[in-house]
Design a protein around this motif. Structure first.
Motif, PDB file in Angstrom:
ATOM      1  N   LEU A  79     -48.997  29.466 -82.008  1.00  0.00           N
ATOM      2  CA  LEU A  79     -48.381  28.465 -81.142  1.00  0.00           C
ATOM      3  C   LEU A  79     -47.921  27.277 -81.983  1.00  0.00           C
ATOM      4  CD1 LEU A  79     -47.647  27.228 -78.423  1.00  0.00           C
ATOM      5  CD2 LEU A  79     -49.974  26.393 -78.227  1.00  0.00           C
ATOM      6  N   LEU A  80     -48.771  26.839 -82.905  1.00  0.00           N
ATOM      7  CA  LEU A  80     -48.404  25.711 -83.762  1.00  0.00           C
ATOM      8  C   LEU A  80     -47.237  26.087 -84.673  1.00  0.00           C
ATOM      9  CD1 LEU A  80     -51.968  24.339 -84.651  1.00  0.00           C
ATOM     10  CD2 LEU A  80     -50.263  23.293 -83.158  1.00  0.00           C
ATOM     11  N   ALA A  81     -47.252  27.325 -85.169  1.00  0.00           N
ATOM     12  CA  ALA A  81     -46.141  27.780 -86.007  1.00  0.00           C
ATOM     13  C   ALA A  81     -44.847  27.773 -85.205  1.00  0.00           C
ATOM     14  CB  ALA A  81     -46.434  29.182 -86.538  1.00  0.00           C
ATOM     15  N   TYR A  82     -44.968  28.199 -83.944  1.00  0.00           N
ATOM     16  CA  TYR A  82     -43.827  28.231 -83.035  1.00  0.00           C
ATOM     17  C   TYR A  82     -43.255  26.828 -82.848  1.00  0.00           C
ATOM     18  CZ  TYR A  82     -41.644  28.701 -78.350  1.00  0.00           C
ATOM     19  OH  TYR A  82     -40.796  28.680 -77.275  1.00  0.00           O
ATOM     20  N   LEU A  83     -44.140  25.865 -82.606  1.00  0.00           N
ATOM     21  CA  LEU A  83     -43.682  24.498 -82.385  1.00  0.00           C
ATOM     22  C   LEU A  83     -43.058  23.909 -83.644  1.00  0.00           C
ATOM     23  CD1 LEU A  83     -46.672  23.142 -80.278  1.00  0.00           C
ATOM     24  CD2 LEU A  83     -44.376  23.684 -79.464  1.00  0.00           C
ATOM     25  N   ARG A  84     -43.685  24.209 -84.791  1.00  0.00           N
ATOM     26  CA  ARG A  84     -43.151  23.687 -86.042  1.00  0.00           C
ATOM     27  C   ARG A  84     -41.756  24.243 -86.317  1.00  0.00           C
ATOM     28  NH1 ARG A  84     -43.477  19.446 -87.846  1.00  0.00           N
ATOM     29  NH2 ARG A  84     -42.967  19.990 -89.990  1.00  0.00           N
ATOM     30  N   ALA A  85     -41.594  25.524 -85.991  1.00  0.00           N
ATOM     31  CA  ALA A  85     -40.320  26.156 -86.305  1.00  0.00           C
ATOM     32  C   ALA A  85     -39.206  25.644 -85.396  1.00  0.00           C
ATOM     33  CB  ALA A  85     -40.451  27.672 -86.169  1.00  0.00           C
ATOM     34  N   LEU A  86     -39.528  25.394 -84.132  1.00  0.00           N
ATOM     35  CA  LEU A  86     -38.483  25.055 -83.170  1.00  0.00           C
ATOM     36  C   LEU A  86     -38.292  23.553 -82.996  1.00  0.00           C
ATOM     37  CD1 LEU A  86     -38.948  27.728 -80.379  1.00  0.00           C
ATOM     38  CD2 LEU A  86     -37.559  27.814 -82.437  1.00  0.00           C
ATOM     39  N   TYR A  87     -39.360  22.791 -83.095  1.00  0.00           N
ATOM     40  CA  TYR A  87     -39.258  21.348 -82.852  1.00  0.00           C
ATOM     41  C   TYR A  87     -39.873  20.565 -84.007  1.00  0.00           C
ATOM     42  CZ  TYR A  87     -38.961  23.654 -78.331  1.00  0.00           C
ATOM     43  OH  TYR A  87     -38.644  24.503 -77.330  1.00  0.00           O
ATOM     44  N   PRO A  88     -39.367  20.739 -85.212  1.00  0.00           N
ATOM     45  CA  PRO A  88     -40.029  20.113 -86.368  1.00  0.00           C
ATOM     46  C   PRO A  88     -40.094  18.594 -86.257  1.00  0.00           C
ATOM     47  CG  PRO A  88     -37.882  21.031 -86.971  1.00  0.00           C
ATOM     48  CD  PRO A  88     -38.175  21.492 -85.593  1.00  0.00           C
ATOM     49  N   PRO A 146     -50.890  16.621 -92.595  1.00  0.00           N
ATOM     50  CA  PRO A 146     -50.974  15.463 -93.486  1.00  0.00           C
ATOM     51  C   PRO A 146     -49.595  15.130 -94.055  1.00  0.00           C
ATOM     52  CG  PRO A 146     -51.830  17.408 -94.568  1.00  0.00           C
ATOM     53  CD  PRO A 146     -51.505  17.811 -93.175  1.00  0.00           C
ATOM     54  N   ALA A 147     -49.259  13.856 -94.095  1.00  0.00           N
ATOM     55  CA  ALA A 147     -47.996  13.431 -94.712  1.00  0.00           C
ATOM     56  C   ALA A 147     -48.204  13.389 -96.227  1.00  0.00           C
ATOM     57  CB  ALA A 147     -47.622  12.053 -94.169  1.00  0.00           C
ATOM     58  N   PRO A 148     -47.239  13.490 -97.066  1.00  0.00           N
ATOM     59  CA  PRO A 148     -45.841  13.715 -96.697  1.00  0.00           C
ATOM     60  C   PRO A 148     -45.552  15.193 -96.466  1.00  0.00           C
ATOM     61  CG  PRO A 148     -46.025  13.497 -99.048  1.00  0.00           C
ATOM     62  CD  PRO A 148     -47.414  13.328 -98.502  1.00  0.00           C
ATOM     63  N   LEU A 149     -44.631  15.436 -95.583  1.00  0.00           N
ATOM     64  CA  LEU A 149     -44.300  16.817 -95.256  1.00  0.00           C
ATOM     65  C   LEU A 149     -43.228  17.360 -96.191  1.00  0.00           C
ATOM     66  CD1 LEU A 149     -44.111  16.857 -91.412  1.00  0.00           C
ATOM     67  CD2 LEU A 149     -45.660  18.140 -92.862  1.00  0.00           C
ATOM     68  N   PRO A 150     -43.369  18.604 -96.540  1.00  0.00           N
ATOM     69  CA  PRO A 150     -42.267  19.232 -97.260  1.00  0.00           C
ATOM     70  C   PRO A 150     -41.099  19.417 -96.296  1.00  0.00           C
ATOM     71  CG  PRO A 150     -43.932  20.851 -96.706  1.00  0.00           C
ATOM     72  CD  PRO A 150     -44.468  19.523 -96.260  1.00  0.00           C
ATOM     73  N   SER A 151     -39.917  19.477 -96.818  1.00  0.00           N
ATOM     74  CA  SER A 151     -38.766  19.665 -95.936  1.00  0.00           C
ATOM     75  C   SER A 151     -38.915  20.986 -95.200  1.00  0.00           C
ATOM     76  CB  SER A 151     -37.474  19.674 -96.753  1.00  0.00           C
ATOM     77  OG  SER A 151     -37.532  20.751 -97.675  1.00  0.00           O
ATOM     78  N   THR A 152     -38.594  20.981 -93.947  1.00  0.00           N
ATOM     79  CA  THR A 152     -38.817  22.183 -93.160  1.00  0.00           C
ATOM     80  C   THR A 152     -37.794  23.246 -93.509  1.00  0.00           C
ATOM     81  OG1 THR A 152     -37.510  21.155 -91.460  1.00  0.00           O
ATOM     82  CG2 THR A 152     -39.887  21.071 -91.190  1.00  0.00           C
ATOM     83  N   THR A 153     -38.265  24.446 -93.539  1.00  0.00           N
ATOM     84  CA  THR A 153     -37.378  25.577 -93.773  1.00  0.00           C
ATOM     85  C   THR A 153     -37.566  26.556 -92.642  1.00  0.00           C
ATOM     86  OG1 THR A 153     -39.036  26.855 -94.946  1.00  0.00           O
ATOM     87  CG2 THR A 153     -37.691  25.337 -96.250  1.00  0.00           C
ATOM     88  N   THR A 154     -36.663  27.478 -92.532  1.00  0.00           N
ATOM     89  CA  THR A 154     -36.833  28.506 -91.512  1.00  0.00           C
ATOM     90  C   THR A 154     -37.302  29.809 -92.138  1.00  0.00           C
ATOM     91  OG1 THR A 154     -34.479  28.884 -91.708  1.00  0.00           O
ATOM     92  CG2 THR A 154     -35.235  27.632 -89.785  1.00  0.00           C
ATOM     93  N   ASP A 155     -37.775  29.736 -93.386  1.00  0.00           N
ATOM     94  CA  ASP A 155     -38.351  30.934 -93.998  1.00  0.00           C
ATOM     95  C   ASP A 155     -39.642  31.287 -93.283  1.00  0.00           C
ATOM     96  OD1 ASP A 155     -36.315  30.763 -95.721  1.00  0.00           O
ATOM     97  OD2 ASP A 155     -37.482  29.990 -97.413  1.00  0.00           O
TER      98      ASP A 155
END
Lengths: 380, 321
Positions: free
Chosen positions: B242-251, B276-285
Motif C-alpha cells: 500500500l505504501l509502495a502504491y502511494l509512493r508511486a502514484l502520489y509522491p 527520512p529526508a532527504p529523499l532521493p528523486s522519485t523514479t518509476t523503476d
C-alpha cells in the motif's frame, strides 16, 4: 467396522424424512429452515462465521445451494484439553450459570453433565479422566515412528526431527537468503518452539510477552457446522492445525477434546460436504436432548426477562403516556387490540427465538472442546 | 525514529486444498504444470482472551487457501453472505510434477514475474486490487499423501525504509469518536481492504485518493487497510505494498502518511509513518521485492504437509477402532 457404520448412518440419514414442523422447544431438534435462520443470525451477529457451498455434488437439496454449512476458520486453541481435565466439571457448571437465570445452583449444572453422556458427577469424573488421557499413547507413537524412520515428515510439527526429505528441501533457497536477510523492514521470524502459530509474528511486544513465557502452543481450528437430517440437529466438524500451521493428525486432535468425548462421541469421519475430506466430528446422537435442556433453562430466563421488561414498559408507558409521545405511539399500537393486557403478553413473551439455536449450540459444544474457542458469543 | 517493521503473512493450507489438487491432478491437469489462478484469503487480526490466565493473546490472521481457492477465485468468493471482513487475494499456483523440478525451479524468476505483475497493476491501471497478489508452488507426492509447498507474498522494499513516529501506534478510540468509529466500521468491507479515511470518519476507496482528499490538508489525510496483524508494533504485510502504491502514484504528498490499521471497533490503531529526508528523486523503476515465506525452522524453504494420517485409507482404518 466404523466405516461400515458410517455408511449405515449415511443411508439412514438419506432415508429419513426432512423435519417440517418446528419442534425446537419440545425436543431440541430443528428444521432445515430453522437451521438456515439460526445460521443467518449467527453470521450476522458474529461475522467470523460464514456460509459455504461445499462440493456441489454433495449438496443437500433441503438447504439453499449457497447455504449448505457454516464455517469459521482459524479458531484459536490455546492449550490442550488435558491440562484442563481437573477443572472440566467446574467449567461446565460455570457455563451453565452464565445462561442467565441468577438462581441456577451448582446442582443443576451437575445434572446437565450427568444427563449428557450418562457419566458420573464431578468427583468421579476426574478419576475417569486420568485413565483416559491418551497422551502416553500419542507421545510413544510419535517417538516410535521417528525411531523407525518412517517418513513422518517434519510436517507433524516436531521441528527437531528433521526427516531426510525436509533436510533436502532446506538446501533449495540459498539464493534468496541474502535478499531477505538484508531487508530491515521485515519483522523477525520468531523461533517456532517459543511463539505460537497464529501469533507467530506477534512477539516483540510487551502484551505478548507473558504468553511467550508460558510456552503456549496455540493451535488453530477450522470449525464447520452442518445440518444432520437424521438427528435433526446441527453437527460439528473440526480440522486442526498445529502452531506451525501443519494439519493435525487424529491423535493430536483428540488432545483438544475433553477426555470423556474423545474417540467416543468425537470420531474422525468423512466430511459430508466433500468427496474426500476427513474431519473430526462430534456425533449428534445426544445433541437434541442436551439442547432441549439448555433451551428450557434459557427460555425460562428469557421469558422471565421479557415479562419483567413488559411489565416495566407497560407501567412506565402508562405513566408517561400523557407526556411522552414516542411511547404513547408504541403503546397505542398495542392498545389497538380489543383485549389489552393478556393479548399483549402473548405476543410479547414469545420466549427464546429459534435464531438463537446455534448460539446456544456453540455454548454446548464449548464443553466438549473446552480449549477451542468456538464460543465467541460472550455477550450472551 | 525506529524503522517500521512489518509482520509477514503466515500461510495456512486447508487439507481441502490438497484434496482438490489431488482430484484435479488425477482427473484434469494430469501432467500439465502450467500456472493456474487461485484465490486466498485473510481476515483482520484479533486478540483472544485466555480464560486460564486472564491475558489477551495476540492472534495474527493467517493467509489461507482452501478447497474453494481453485474455483473462480476472488470474484465468486466476494459475493458471500454476511458482513464478512475476509479479504480475498488473487494469486497463481504452480504444481511441479517431480520433486527435482520443484527444487530446481528458477524461483527468482517466478518471484520477479509476480512482483512485476503487481508493479504493472500499480503504475498502469492505478488499481489496488493486485497489491496482495501471492503465489504458491508445490509438489504433490500423491502416493504418500505428502505435499511440499512454498508461498511467496511479494512486497516492495522501500529505500530508505519507512519509520514510525516516536509516539508509535495509538488506539483509534483516542482519535475518533464512537460514532465516527461505527461509521468507519460500517463502510469498511472486504472489497475495500485498502481505503482512505477523513478525520470526520468518511471512507472511500483508495483509488479515489486524489478526489477524496482534494480539499483535505495533508496532515488530516488517513489511509487505512484491513490489518491481518494484531501485533501492537508490527503492522501487517499488506501495508508494505500500500505504501509502495502511494509512493508511486502520489509522491508529492506521501513522505509522511497517517495509517489506520483497521481490525475492529476497539483495537484498531492509528500511526504516522514517514520517510527520512532527504529523499532521493522519485523514479518509476520497480523497487526490489521480498516475501518468500519461512518454514517452521525459520529458514527460507519449503514446507511439508503430511496428510497421510487423514487421507491414507489404511491409516484411517487403523485409528478407527
Amino acid at each position: 467396522m466404523q466405516a461400515l457404520q458410517s455408511h449405515l448412518f449415511a443411508v439412514r440419514e438419506y432415508l429419513s424424512p426432512v423435519l417440517k414442523e418446528s419442534k425446537f422447544k419440545e425436543h431440541g431438534r430443528i428444521t432445515p429452515e430453522e437451521f438456515v435462520a439460526a445460521g443467518d443470525f449467527l453470521v450476522y451477529k458474529f461475522p467470523v462465521w460464514s456460509w459455504e457451498k461445499g462440493d456441489p455434488s454433495k449438496a443437500r437439496d433441503f438447504l439453499p445451494a449457497d447455504r449448505q454449512y457454516l464455517v469459521t476458520r482459524g479458531v484459536p486453541c490455546l492449550r490442550r484439553a488435558q491440562s484442563l481435565a481437573y477443572t472440566d466439571a467446574d467449567e461446565d457448571a460455570e457455563r451453565l450459570l452464565s445462561f442467565g437465570d441468577g438462581g441456577t445452583s451448582a446442582g443443576e449444572g451437575e445434572e446437565w453433565v450427568e444427563t449428557h453422556a450418562g457419566r458420573k458427577v464431578s468427583q468421579n469424573q476426574s478419576n475417569a479422566v486420568l485413565e483416559e488421557i491418551p497422551d502416553v499413547d500419542d507421545g510413544g507413537d510419535d517417538l516410535a515412528r521417528g525411531v523407525a524412520g518412517l517418513s513422518l515428515g517434519g510436517g507433524v510439527g516436531k521441528g527437531a526431527q528433521e526427516t531426510p526429505d525436509l533436510a533436502d528441501l532446506d538446501d533449495i533457497p540459498d539464493m534468496e537468503e541474502d535478499l531477505e536477510e538484508a531487508d530491515e523492514a521485515t519483522a523477525k521470524p520468531k523461533p517456532a518452539a517459543v511463539v505460537s502459530s497464529a501469533s507467530a509474528a506477534g512477539a516483540a511486544s510487551s502484551p505478548a510477552e507473558p504468553a511467550k513465557t508460558n510456552l503456549l502452543q496455540v493451535r488453530t481450528y477450522d470449525v464447520m457446522i452442518t445440518y444432520d437430517k437424521y438427528y435433526q440437529t446441527p453437527r460439528l466438524w473440526l480440522i486442526g492445525y498445529d502452531e506451525n500451521r501443519t494439519p493435525l493428525n487424529p491423535q493430536q486432535i483428540f488432545q483438544d477434546i475433553s477426555a470423556d468425548h474423545a474417540q467416543k462421541t468425537v470420531t474422525i469421519e468423512q466430511f459430508i460436504h466433500s468427496s474426500s475430506l476427513q474431519a473430526a466430528s462430534v456425533h449428534p446422537c445426544k445433541h437434541s436432548s442436551v439442547m432441549k435442556k439448555i433451551i428450557e433453562r434459557m427460555n425460562n430466563s428469557v421469558v422471565a426477562e421479557q415479562l419483567a421488561q413488559h411489565a416495566k414498559a407497560g407501567s412506565s408507558a402508562g405513566a408517561a403516556a400523557s407526556k411522552d409521545t414516542g411511547k404513547k405511539k408504541w403503546f397505542g399500537r398495542k392498545s389497538n387490540s380489543s383485549v389489552k393486557e393478556p393479548v399483549n403478553e402473548d405476543e410479547e413473551v414469545e420466549g427464546m427465538r429459534v435464531d438463537f439455536y446455534l448460539v446456544v449450540f456453540l455454548k454446548f459444544i464449548a464443553s466438549i472442546v473446552p480449549t477451542i474457542e468456538v464460543d465467541s458469543t460472550t455477550s450472551f | 525514529m525506529p524503522i517500521l517493521q512489518f509482520a509477514p503473512f503466515s500461510s495456512v493450507v486447508s487439507p481441502a486444498f490438497w484434496h482438490k489438487l489431488t482430484d484435479l491432478k488425477i482427473d484434469v491437469l494430469r501432467l500439465d504444470d502450467a500456472p493456474v489462478g487461485i484465490s486466498g484469503s485473510y481476515g483482520p487480526g484479533r486478540s483472544v482472551h485466555d480464560r486460564e490466565t486472564g491475558q489477551d493473546i495476540v492472534m495474527n490472521a493467517s493467509f489461507s487457501v482452501d478447497g474453494e481457492s481453485f474455483a473462480g477465485g476472488a470474484d465468486t468468493a466476494a459475493g458471500q453472505h454476511g458482513a464478512t471482513r475476509t479479504v480475498y487475494a488473487t494469486g497463481s499456483f504452480k504444481n511441479f510434477n517431480t520433486i527435482e523440478e520443484f527444487k530446481n525451479a528458477d524461483k527468482n524468476k517466478l518471484f520477479n514475474d509476480e512482483a512485476q505483475e503487481i508493479w504493472q497493476s500499480i503504475v498502469a491501471s492505478r488499481s489496488a486490487k493486485q497489491l496482495t497478489r501471492f503465489f504458491l508452488i508445490s509438489y504433490a507426492d500423491l502416493k504418500k499423501y505428502k505435499y511440499y509447498y512454498w508461498f511467496a507474498f511479494p512486497a516492495f522494499v522501500s529505500k530508505p525504509a519507512w519509520e514510525i513516529e516516536a509516539d508509535g501506534w495509538k488506539n483509534v478510540r483516542t482519535v475518533f469518536s464512537a460514532d465516527q468509529l461505527a461509521s468507519i466500521d460500517g463502510q469498511v468491507h472486504a472489497d475495500r481492504q485498502f481505503f482512505v479515511v477523513s478525520k470526520q470518519g468518511k471512507v472511500g476507496a483508495i483509488e479515489e485518493y486524489e478526489a477524496f482528499f482534494a480539499s483535505v490538508p495533508a496532515h488530516e489525510r488517513i489511509v487505512g487497510f484491513i490489518d491481518p496483524s494484531a501485533d501492537p508494533v508490527n503492522p501487517g504485510w499488506p501495508l508494505r505494498n500500500l505504501l509502495a502504491y502511494l509512493r508511486a502514484l502520489y509522491p508529492a504528498h506521501t513522505t509522511s502518511v497517517q495509517v489506520l490499521r483497521w481490525r475492529d471497533l476497539t483495537s484498531s490503531q492509528l500511526g504516522t509513518v514517514s520517510l527520512p529526508a532527504p529523499l532521493p528523486s522519485t523514479t518509476t523503476d520497480r523497487p526490489s521485492a521480498v516475501g518468500w515465506e519461512r518454514n517452521p525452522q525459520g529458514k527460507l524453504g519449503a514446507r511439508v504437509a503430511d496428510l497421510a494420517p487423514m487421507m491414507d485409507p489404511t491409516r484411517l482404518a487403523a485409528q478407527a477402532v
